[in-house]
Structures are given as C-alpha cells and as structure tokens.
Scaffold this active site. Structure first.
Site, PDB file in Angstrom:
ATOM      1  CB  ALA A  65      -0.910   0.004   1.226  1.00 27.33           C
ATOM      2  N   GLY A 110      -0.785  -5.566   0.352  1.00 29.08           N
ATOM      3  CA  GLY A 110      -1.858  -5.484  -0.628  1.00 29.08           C
ATOM      4  C   GLY A 110      -1.504  -6.130  -1.946  1.00 29.08           C
ATOM      5  CD  GLU A 113      -4.639  -7.764   1.730  1.00 34.07           C
ATOM      6  OE1 GLU A 113      -5.212  -8.030   2.797  1.00 34.07           O
ATOM      7  OE2 GLU A 113      -4.487  -6.593   1.300  1.00 34.07           O
ATOM      8  CD  GLU A 133      -0.264  -6.341   5.498  1.00 32.11           C
ATOM      9  OE1 GLU A 133      -0.794  -6.193   4.381  1.00 32.11           O
ATOM     10  OE2 GLU A 133       0.464  -7.326   5.771  1.00 32.11           O
TER      11      GLU A 133
END
Length: 259
Positions: A65, A110, A113, A133
């Site tokens: 991110a 991300g 993901e 994270e």
C-alpha cells in the site's frame, strides 16, 4: 475511462493489465478504483476471454500500500479505503473470466492480497512475498487473513501473518501460493501463454467452473455439490457444449463462441 496508473493491451482475446505507479506499483485509492473499473470493462468485453495482471518493471508486482496515503487517513477515511480495497479484490475474485497474476517482483501486503484474488499465479524466480502489516502495528485489511489460509492452511497462514517475514518464490511454490515459478525473462510469455490457452476454452464453461469452485469452497459439501450440479446444467445447455462434442467426434479443434 482514462487510466492514470494502469495500461491495458488486448491481443488474441487476452487482456494484459499493467499496474504502473512508481515507486513499487503501490496501491492507493485511485489505483484500487481504476482496477475495479477496468475489470468491469474487461468482464463486459466480448473480445476478452482471459486476463493477466502484472506490475511495471522487474522490481515489483505490487510492493504494498501507499504508506503516504495511509499516514494521512483518519478512522473514517480508513474505513472507506478498506471498503474500496475489498470491492477491488472481490471484483477480480468473482469476475466471470479467469485472471492470472504475473508476479514479476515484490508482492507484499496489498500486493499479495491482489495476487491471491486471482485464479492462478505465476512468479518470477526473483519474486518475493510477505504480509508485513504486523510490523506496522496493523493487520491485512484486503482479505489477506482469509484468502491465505484457504491456500496454505491455517497454521502456515498464521506463521506468515504473525511474523511478517519475506519468503522467496521457491518457498511460495512449495506452499502452493504460486502455481509455477519461471525465469524472469520467461515470465511474461508464460503468463500470456497460459492466458491464451484459457482464452480458447469454452467461456461459459469456464465461468461456471469458476463459480462452482469459488462458491463451493465456502459452503458445506452437499450445498457445494448442488452448486456444481446447477453449474454443470448451465454449461450443458450451451451451444459451446454442442460444438465441443461435435469437435471431439469429428477429431478437430473446437470453435467456442461463448454461447
């Protein structure tokens, strides 16, 4: 729609979507929104039967991110971004066409993901994977805690999530996070070749197959078998089914029309 952070090329019924957001092809609100938009357009495009998603360059698929955006968000802003993120990944996961992640470098947070929301994943030998994270004092918010455990099992998922450490492409292959690892210079051609093969399959049958697998994974066995039977009946009623059987009997290659 004009895209600031995406490029899209269509050839032989294969769309290649490249995320281009330097440095690291990182994800922010606009990138997520553009991904959702382009997936919708490609889903409706009758000239596209399969999709490849990759990152620009050789350093990163998606490095995670955009921390600069996250740093400026309050709680409500983060809630809004989480919903935008979820919508983007769910759009890919539930798209009625197969999507292949061509992982050319880092796939962190991300980015991992995003890869997990795709149907198939091919990685460069130099690709790296992580859910970092925990090291920022948060957890994955785009489905990472749920999708990873369906791939690797709960125990291994907790190891990856709790420690936040990086694994290489070979380890990712061993854990079945990726379907194949190839040389860096063969990645793009391999991903596109897989996509071309899928683009030649019966589109409705592929759509029903994806629906049966994805939906059946979240229900009990009897319900899953009902979903499969309904999907089978749907594919059996198509013109493509007739063409497939005729081609087999005539010993020729089928010409599927998606009807």
């Amino acid at each position: 729609m004009n895209y600031e952070f995406l490029r899209c090329d269509i050839e032989n019924k294969v769309a290649t979507v490249t995320i281009s957001h330097s440095p690291g092809n990182k994800l922010n609100t606009q990138v997520y929104q553009e991904i959702t938009q382009i997936m919708g357009e490609l889903e409706a495009n009758e000239h596209v039967n399969a999709i490849v998603i990759t990152g620009e360059g050789e350093e990163a698929f998606v490095a995670g991110a955009d921390i600069n955006e996250l740093a400026d968000l309050d709680t409500v802003g983060m809630m809004d971004l989480t919903q935008i993120t979820r919508t983007s990944y769910s759009k890919i996961e539930n798209l009625n066409k197969p999507v292949i992640a061509s992982i050319n470098g880092e796939a962190r947070g991300g980015g991992l993901e995003l890869a997990l929301s795709c149907d198939l994943r091919i990685a460069s030998e130099y690709a790296q994977f992580a859910f970092p994270e925990i090291n920022l004092g948060v957890i994955p918010g785009g489905g990472g805690t749920q999708r990873i455990q369906k791939v690797v099992g709960q125990g291994t998922a907790k190891e990856l999530l709790y420690f936040g450490e990086t694994i290489d492409a070979e380890r990712a292959y061993q854990l079945q996070i990726v379907n194949k690892v190839v040389d860096q210079n063969e990645l793009s051609s391999t991903a596109k070749e897989w996509a071309r093969k899928l683009a030649q399959k019966a589109p409705v049958a592929l759509r029903m197959m994806k629906l049966a697998v994805n939906t059946g994974a979240n229900v009990d066995l009897e319900s899953a078998l009902t979903i499969e039977a309904t999907s089978y009946d749907g594919s059996f009623a198509t013109q493509d089914r007739k063409e497939g059987i005729a081609a087999r009997l005539e010993n020729r290659k089928p010409n599927f029309k998606g009807r």
